[in-house]
Design an enzyme around this catalytic site. Structure first.
Site, PDB file in Angstrom:
ATOM      1  N   PRO A  54       0.832  -1.215   0.000  1.00 32.24           N
ATOM      2  CA  PRO A  54       0.000   0.000   0.000  1.00 32.24           C
ATOM      3  C   PRO A  54       0.859   1.254   0.000  1.00 32.24           C
ATOM      4  CG  PRO A  54      -0.694  -1.558   1.710  1.00 32.24           C
ATOM      5  CD  PRO A  54       0.621  -2.042   1.196  1.00 32.24           C
ATOM      6  N   PRO A  55       0.273   2.388  -0.373  1.00 34.79           N
ATOM      7  CA  PRO A  55       1.034   3.650  -0.356  1.00 34.79           C
ATOM      8  C   PRO A  55       1.471   4.013   1.058  1.00 34.79           C
ATOM      9  CG  PRO A  55      -0.997   3.877  -1.632  1.00 34.79           C
ATOM     10  CD  PRO A  55      -1.080   2.567  -0.935  1.00 34.79           C
ATOM     11  N   GLY A  56       2.671   4.588   1.157  1.00 31.18           N
ATOM     12  CA  GLY A  56       3.162   5.098   2.434  1.00 31.18           C
ATOM     13  C   GLY A  56       3.789   4.080   3.344  1.00 31.18           C
ATOM     14  N   GLY A  69       6.736   2.592   2.909  1.00 29.72           N
ATOM     15  CA  GLY A  69       8.197   2.687   2.957  1.00 29.72           C
ATOM     16  C   GLY A  69       8.921   1.959   1.849  1.00 29.72           C
ATOM     17  N   LYS A  70       8.282   1.797   0.693  1.00 25.75           N
ATOM     18  CA  LYS A  70       8.933   1.079  -0.415  1.00 25.75           C
ATOM     19  C   LYS A  70      10.129   1.873  -0.943  1.00 25.75           C
ATOM     20  CE  LYS A  70       5.045   0.848  -2.754  1.00 25.75           C
ATOM     21  NZ  LYS A  70       4.113   1.389  -1.732  1.00 25.75           N
ATOM     22  N   GLU A 101     -24.777   8.429  17.177  1.00 33.72           N
ATOM     23  CA  GLU A 101     -23.466   7.926  17.592  1.00 33.72           C
ATOM     24  C   GLU A 101     -23.588   6.981  18.789  1.00 33.72           C
ATOM     25  OE1 GLU A 101     -20.988   8.370  15.705  1.00 33.72           O
ATOM     26  OE2 GLU A 101     -21.967   9.870  14.446  1.00 33.72           O
ATOM     27  N   HIS A 127     -24.313   3.520  17.449  1.00 31.27           N
ATOM     28  CA  HIS A 127     -23.083   2.842  17.015  1.00 31.27           C
ATOM     29  C   HIS A 127     -22.320   2.283  18.210  1.00 31.27           C
ATOM     30  CE1 HIS A 127     -23.380   3.863  12.842  1.00 31.27           C
ATOM     31  NE2 HIS A 127     -23.241   5.168  13.018  1.00 31.27           N
ATOM     32  N   ASP A 139     -22.476   5.088   6.530  1.00 30.63           N
ATOM     33  CA  ASP A 139     -22.639   3.785   7.190  1.00 30.63           C
ATOM     34  C   ASP A 139     -23.262   2.771   6.243  1.00 30.63           C
ATOM     35  OD1 ASP A 139     -21.703   5.048   9.488  1.00 30.63           O
ATOM     36  OD2 ASP A 139     -23.725   5.615  10.117  1.00 30.63           O
TER      37      ASP A 139
END
Length: 642
Positions: A238-240, A242-243, A462, A465, A536
């Site tokens: 995934p992006p971010g 550390g590749k 809320e 939930h 939702d």
């Protein structure tokens, strides 16, 4: 006897003479003064000098808001510490100052002279000379600058065109503007300072690339046994995560040059430019071998052939990919050149690019787990002034699903939050507020965002939930419930998802019930639904369709999965199932959602008193935590999963 002819010596103009004259002029300006020039001071310091009677004359330029100060000879020595090495300037002016356009010189200087004469009647008033500086040459330069630039560009362009016939006939190194040259950035082995110590976490990925580093350091260890260097490694994740940082660390550990380029840099509108840049990149890499070539976002050029956007059989992207395939493992050999590439869309890459001999191994760089997140926090906290009682492990536990880039953003946002509050150090609450801001958006503090009725509906929404999520055993534990609007949300319920890799049917059902809790709460309190459950319901519908279409969790549809892991189905014009099966899947999804609705309604009805207490506490405090929920609902129901 013929007379000997005298040959005339012709002196031709050489453009380098201009460079020589310019260098002489600069040298004269730099070394002609034997002492330091005037020093810049602030207006407050100058006022004190005037009131002390040390200033002889001030020359003020109105249209530049700049002034020059000449000190009295007997007073100049008092300010020797303002000059470099205490060396006084040989001539005036001694100081310069700048003011804003709101500065009124007549009033300011007259006031200062009056104060000087009051405090020191025998003092000599400061002589003030005010004028407007002539800008004739500056205006002429503004008129002439654009034509001069056009002439320079015209000359430079034609010199570049002349280079077409000089070097390579338009190949790498020649051509107009060198359009075929590689745009890759070279970091020499002495400038790559990133090592594995700077890469926190990524245990499995670092183990994979260590062999590449060892080969670059000790190639004879492998070649003596007949082994060959890996041609390349593909970093997938995934992006971010550390590749790119991991690729730099490989180059830093191996102490070799590092070429970095983006996949989109190869693709141009000109035919053949991409392939030319690939050739030039590998030609430069061979000269620097052993070295590493890093191609970021390789899916921009490595997308599967025949599936690119557009129907042209002679697509420029495909030509570039063909050249890349040839360079990596064609008729030529690239001894000592290792290609590292990064992508988060490995499913759409061309199969020829993925085969052994080109990218010999795929290294999956996943989102960091708890221990890895703790290490990443420690890396990004090095330069921050954090409170001594700050618990890194606590923050790692409360940032599940965060990538390395997200954690870096949290640390930076926490520092900004603490500075905004004028704190001497960064505290735990600053980090929690930073997480809230990143996840939910900027807090909106205006009192006109919600009416009292909307605030009440949001509180019960809320609370629905939170109560359902707390009472269901497989649902993620609720950490925080907020009635403070953030971003587009009027209220938010935060849960801490467990770092599970396998999603059970029980977890999905409980997760859908938690998402349905807000809608059911609105129906119980107001007698009708509202639009607040849009997000939702969107997430709930995605989970329900995934259960039926992908995971085979429907008895009527059966153990079938229509998930496309290759991405190839997006180019097909027909679905892999019939209309009758599509109708059956739609009915199964509706039945699932109806079952979820019934379960959620039963939970909130059976615990109506606790549900209303949670909503009332939320209306009173606006923010409640897991401890508040536990005080009302009891301990969180434990999951049945192992």
């Amino acid at each position: 006897m013929a007379k000997k002819q005298n040959k005339k010596t012709v002196i031709r103009f050489n453009f380098s003479w201009i460079y020589f004259l310019v260098i002489l002029g600069i040298g004269y300006l730099l070394f002609s003064n034997s002492g330091p020039g005037p020093q810049k001071i602030e207006w407050a310091g100058l006022k004190q000098m005037i009131l002390d009677g040390d200033v002889k004359e001030i020359h003020f330029v109105r249209n530049d808001y700049k002034g020059s100060v000449t000190m009295k000879p007997e007073s100049l020595g008092k300010y020797a510490d303002l000059f470099p090495a205490g060396q006084l300037p040989p001539k005036s002016p001694h100081f310069t100052f700048f003011v804003s356009d709101k500065f009124d010189p007549e009033v300011e200087f007259e006031t200062l002279n009056s104060e000087l004469l009051i405090s020191k009647p025998d003092a000599t008033p400061v002589k003030v000379v005010m004028e407007n500086e002539s800008r004739i040459w500056r205006n002429m330069l503004e008129w002439l600058l654009w034509p001069i630039l056009l002439i320079i560009m015209w000359v430079w362009m034609f010199r570049g065109m002349g280079a077409v016939g000089g070097k390579g006939q338009g190949g790498p190194g020649g051509g107009i503007f060198n359009v075929g040259r590689s745009t890759g950035k070279l970091a020499d082995k002495n400038t790559v300072n990133v090592t594995f110590k700077d890469v926190a976490g990524l245990y499995g990925a670092k183990e994979e690339v260590m062999e590449i580093v060892d080969f670059l350091k000790n190639p004879k260890k492998y070649t003596a046994l007949g082994g060959k260097i890996p041609k390349g490694a593909l970093l997938v994740g995934p992006p971010g995560t550390g590749k790119t940082l991991l690729a730099k660390a490989v180059a830093g550990e191996a102490n070799v040059p590092f070429f970095s380029i983006s996949g989109s840099d190869f693709v141009e509108m000109f035919v053949g430019v991409g392939a030319s840049r690939v050739r030039d990149l590998f030609a430069q890499a061979k000269e620097k071998a052993p070295c590493i070539v890093f191609i970021d976002e390789i899916d921009a050029v490595g997308r599967a052939r025949g599936k690119n956007v557009g129907w042209s059989s002679n697509d420029e992207r495909e030509n570039t990919l063909n050249q890349l395939l040839t360079e990596m493992d064609g008729f030529g050999t690239n001894s000592g050149v290792i290609v590292l590439a990064a992508t988060n869309r490995a499913d759409i890459l061309d199969k020829a690019l993925m085969r052994a001999g080109r990218f010999d191994r795929q290294i999956h760089v996943e989102l960091p787990e708890l221990k890895e997140r703790e290490e990443i926090f420690n890396v990004h906290l090095r330069g921050l002034k954090v409170a001594k009682d700050f618990d890194v492990e606590f923050m790692a536990k409360h940032t599940p699903g965060f990538s390395g880039a997200d954690i870096a953003n949290v640390c930076n946002e926490a520092a900004l939050t603490a500075a905004r509050r004028n704190k001497p150090e960064i505290e735990k609450q600053d980090f929690l507020d930073a997480v809230d801001r990143i996840v939910g958006g900027l807090e909106r503090k205006s009192s006109t965002i919600m009416t009292p009725a909307e605030k009440r509906t949001t509180a019960y929404h809320e609370a629905g939930h939170a109560v359902v999520g707390w009472l269901l055993p497989n649902a993620d534990p609720v950490f925080k419930v907020s009635l403070i609007p953030r971003g587009q949300a009027l209220g938010i319920t935060w849960s801490l998802p467990s770092e599970r890799k396998i999603l059970s049917k029980s977890w999905m059902m409980d997760e859908m019930c938690t998402l349905m809790g807000g809608r059911v709460a609105e129906e119980i309190i107001n007698g009708e639904p509202a639009s607040g459950a849009l997000n939702d319901l969107e997430r709930l519908t995605n989970i329900a369709y995934s259960m039926v279409q992908f995971y085979g969790m429907s008895d009527k549809v059966g153990q079938l999965s229509f998930y496309d892991s290759t991405g190839a189905r997006g180019y097909e014009m027909v679905k892999p199932y019939s209309e009758k099966t599509a109708e059956l899947m739609d009915n199964e999804v509706k039945n699932l959602v109806e079952e979820v609705h019934r379960t959620t309604l039963q939970i909130l009805t059976d615990h109506r008193d606790a549900f209303e207490k949670v909503a009332g506490m939320l209306l009173e405090k606006e923010v409640i935590f897991a401890d508040d929920l536990e005080a009302i609902l009891g301990p969180k129901a434990k999951t049945s999963e192992a």
